[in-house]
Design an enzyme around this catalytic site. Structure first.
Site, mmCIF file in Angstrom:
data_model
loop_
_atom_site.group_PDB
_atom_site.id
_atom_site.type_symbol
_atom_site.label_atom_id
_atom_site.label_comp_id
_atom_site.label_asym_id
_atom_site.label_seq_id
_atom_site.Cartn_x
_atom_site.Cartn_y
_atom_site.Cartn_z
ATOM 1 N N GLY A 1 41.835 1.511 10.859
ATOM 2 C CA GLY A 1 40.533 1.242 11.212
ATOM 3 C C GLY A 1 39.593 1.586 9.750
ATOM 4 N NE ARG B 1 43.538 -1.920 13.438
ATOM 5 C CZ ARG B 1 42.969 -0.847 13.559
ATOM 6 N NH1 ARG B 1 43.817 0.230 13.837
ATOM 7 N NH2 ARG B 1 41.760 -0.715 13.955
ATOM 8 C CG PHE B 2 52.637 -3.602 8.375
ATOM 9 C CD1 PHE B 2 53.149 -4.947 8.529
ATOM 10 C CD2 PHE B 2 53.559 -2.935 7.626
ATOM 11 C CE1 PHE B 2 54.339 -5.468 8.101
ATOM 12 C CE2 PHE B 2 54.879 -3.266 7.026
ATOM 13 C CZ PHE B 2 55.031 -4.610 7.232
ATOM 14 C CG ASP C 1 45.107 8.714 16.222
ATOM 15 O OD1 ASP C 1 44.991 7.485 15.944
ATOM 16 O OD2 ASP C 1 45.035 8.915 17.184
ATOM 17 C CB THR D 1 39.043 7.411 11.991
ATOM 18 O OG1 THR D 1 38.453 7.174 13.130
ATOM 19 C CG2 THR D 1 39.139 9.111 12.110
ATOM 20 C CG ASP E 1 37.362 6.557 16.493
ATOM 21 O OD1 ASP E 1 36.107 5.605 16.484
ATOM 22 O OD2 ASP E 1 38.550 5.555 16.317
ATOM 23 C CG ASP F 1 40.367 9.589 16.707
ATOM 24 O OD1 ASP F 1 40.356 9.782 15.695
ATOM 25 O OD2 ASP F 1 40.889 8.585 17.452
ATOM 26 N NE ARG G 1 41.681 4.962 17.943
ATOM 27 C CZ ARG G 1 42.804 4.701 17.503
ATOM 28 N NH1 ARG G 1 43.518 3.685 17.624
ATOM 29 N NH2 ARG G 1 43.367 5.686 16.546
HETATM 30 P P1 ADP Z 1 44.129 4.156 12.883
HETATM 31 O O1 ADP Z 1 45.180 4.755 11.498
HETATM 32 O O2 ADP Z 1 43.134 3.706 12.146
HETATM 33 O O3 ADP Z 1 44.648 4.985 14.025
HETATM 34 P P2 ADP Z 1 46.247 2.241 13.758
HETATM 35 O O4 ADP Z 1 46.662 3.091 14.948
HETATM 36 O O5 ADP Z 1 46.325 0.671 13.690
HETATM 37 O O6 ADP Z 1 44.811 2.862 13.107
HETATM 38 O O7 ADP Z 1 47.570 2.685 12.616
HETATM 39 C C1 ADP Z 1 47.377 2.029 11.193
HETATM 40 C C2 ADP Z 1 48.846 1.825 10.873
HETATM 41 O O8 ADP Z 1 49.563 2.790 10.750
HETATM 42 C C3 ADP Z 1 49.535 0.727 11.599
HETATM 43 O O9 ADP Z 1 49.005 -0.503 11.559
HETATM 44 C C4 ADP Z 1 50.948 0.819 11.532
HETATM 45 O O10 ADP Z 1 51.248 0.200 10.061
HETATM 46 C C5 ADP Z 1 51.002 2.533 11.371
HETATM 47 N N1 ADP Z 1 51.532 3.083 12.246
HETATM 48 C C6 ADP Z 1 50.588 3.518 13.555
HETATM 49 N N2 ADP Z 1 51.699 3.959 14.286
HETATM 50 C C7 ADP Z 1 52.722 4.168 13.615
HETATM 51 C C8 ADP Z 1 54.011 4.775 14.091
HETATM 52 N N3 ADP Z 1 54.509 5.091 15.285
HETATM 53 N N4 ADP Z 1 54.948 4.694 13.092
HETATM 54 C C9 ADP Z 1 55.014 4.208 12.009
HETATM 55 N N5 ADP Z 1 53.856 3.632 11.555
HETATM 56 C C10 ADP Z 1 52.753 3.669 12.371
#
Ligand code: ADP
Length: 319
Positions: free
Chosen positions: A11, A72-73, A103, A125, A127, A129, A171
């Site tokens: 995000g 997001r990937f 996170d 972020t 959040d 969090d 969240r």
């Molecule tokens: P944020 O960083 O805001 O919490 P996301 O939870 O969507 O957002 O995580 C961002 C990106 O980080 C994901 O789209 C993915 O590419 C990578 N990611 C998230 N969780 C994992 C994981 N367990 N292992 C490897 N990469 C991850």
């Protein structure tokens, strides 16, 4: 260390640009080349990597969002995909990566670190969090947006003797809802860490009305309950018009506040210092206004954000 990379992931949050700028300028000042990776881990995997200079980050400190883009990937959870990403970094001779994100992004950075590729995490972020830091980059800006929204809702709620339920982001962290409730003078706050009982909330609202209040503002963190259903319940119980407002992505945008810009600038420059110092696999935090760093694996696996009881109690005291 001669070459580092920087990316924003997950995000987006206001202040990410200020962090990117700080990483680039602090590194260049120490003779380190910086590569920007577009669209987070997706761009890392697709080799969307570009060398940046001082000029690339002119006029961005005041802008919300992230100039590098985010994505997001989910495929990054696969080790083979991460191996290909590391191969791209090696191809460019990039020795370490600064990851700005939430996170989920930290999790990606942790896994790269475990595979032998050093990353530094910066908490980006709205959040708030993330464990290991009192504040995340973007939280203060979002808080000001929510506070202003509450101010506006208060004007119209008072005029019409209306009840407002305001859903804010976070969240599973109630910090934004609590801080906004205190700053906006909301009557009630509902956070996931504490949950809530409908009967108690209704009784408190009754109490407020009986004491002559002309409005009630309830600040609630997302994902706790359906706010439209909650508004209906309150309207049925009190007989007063009740509306739910979901602030949504408005909270993510806008020019970052001075506080977020300064936090992002400090953290960005600190990340470069850590890399120069030979530290990898760390995440940066702010504790009592001092910059600190933790092991990123320990941060994700063992550290927990303490709940801000004081702020929560304050919302009750000042109701
Ligand atoms: P944020 O960083 O805001 O919490 P996301 O939870 O969507 O957002 O995580 C961002 C990106 O980080 C994901 O789209 C993915 O590419 C990578 N990611 C998230 N969780 C994992 C994981 N367990 N292992 C490897 N990469 C991850």
């Amino acid at each position: 260390i001669k070459k580092i990379g920087v990316l924003t992931s997950g995000g987006d949050a206001p202040g990410m640009n200020a962090a990117i700028r700080a990483v680039i300028r602090a590194a260049l000042a120490k003779g380190i080349e910086v590569y920007g990776i577009h669209d987070g881990y997706l761009g890392l995997h697709r080799d969307r990597i570009e060398k940046l200079d001082r000029r690339s980050v002119s006029d961005i400190i005041n802008r919300g969002g992230t100039m590098l883009g985010s994505a997001r990937f989910p495929a990054f959870k696969e080790e083979s995909v991460r191996r290909e990403a590391i191969a791209n970094l090696n191809k460019h001779g990039i020795e370490a990566l600064v990851v700005i994100g939430g996170d989920g992004s930290y999790m990606g950075a942790k896994k790269l670190t475990e595979m032998g590729y050093p990353c530094i995490g910066l908490p980006g972020t709205i959040d708030n969090d993330i464990a290991g830091t009192d504040f995340t980059i973007g939280f203060d800006t979002a808080l000001n947006v929510v506070m202003e929204a509450i101010d506006r809702l208060r004007d119209t709620s008072t005029s019409h003797k209306r009840i407002s339920v305001v859903e804010v982001m976070g969240r599973h962290c109630g910090d934004l809802a609590m801080a906004a409730a205190v700053a906006g003078g909301a009557e009630f706050v509902i956070v996931p860490e504490k949950g809530f009982k409908k009967e108690e909330l209704l009784a408190q609202i009754d109490e407020g009305i009986a004491s002559g209040k002309r409005h009630a503002i309830i600040t609630i963190c997302e994902h706790v309950t359906d706010v439209n259903a909650l508004a209906n319940l309150i309207e049925l119980h009190t007989g007063l018009e009740t509306r739910a407002t979901i602030l949504g992505h408005i909270q993510r945008g806008g020019s970052p506040t001075a506080r977020d810009r300064i936090l992002a600038s400090r953290m960005g420059a600190y990340a470069v210092d850590l890399l120069i110092d030979g530290q990898g696999g760390r995440c940066v935090g702010l504790l009592k206004n001092e910059l600190i760093h933790h092991d990123i694996i320990d941060c994700i696996e063992n550290m927990k954000r303490p709940f801000n009881e004081e702020l929560f109690n304050l919302t009750k005291t000042l109701f």
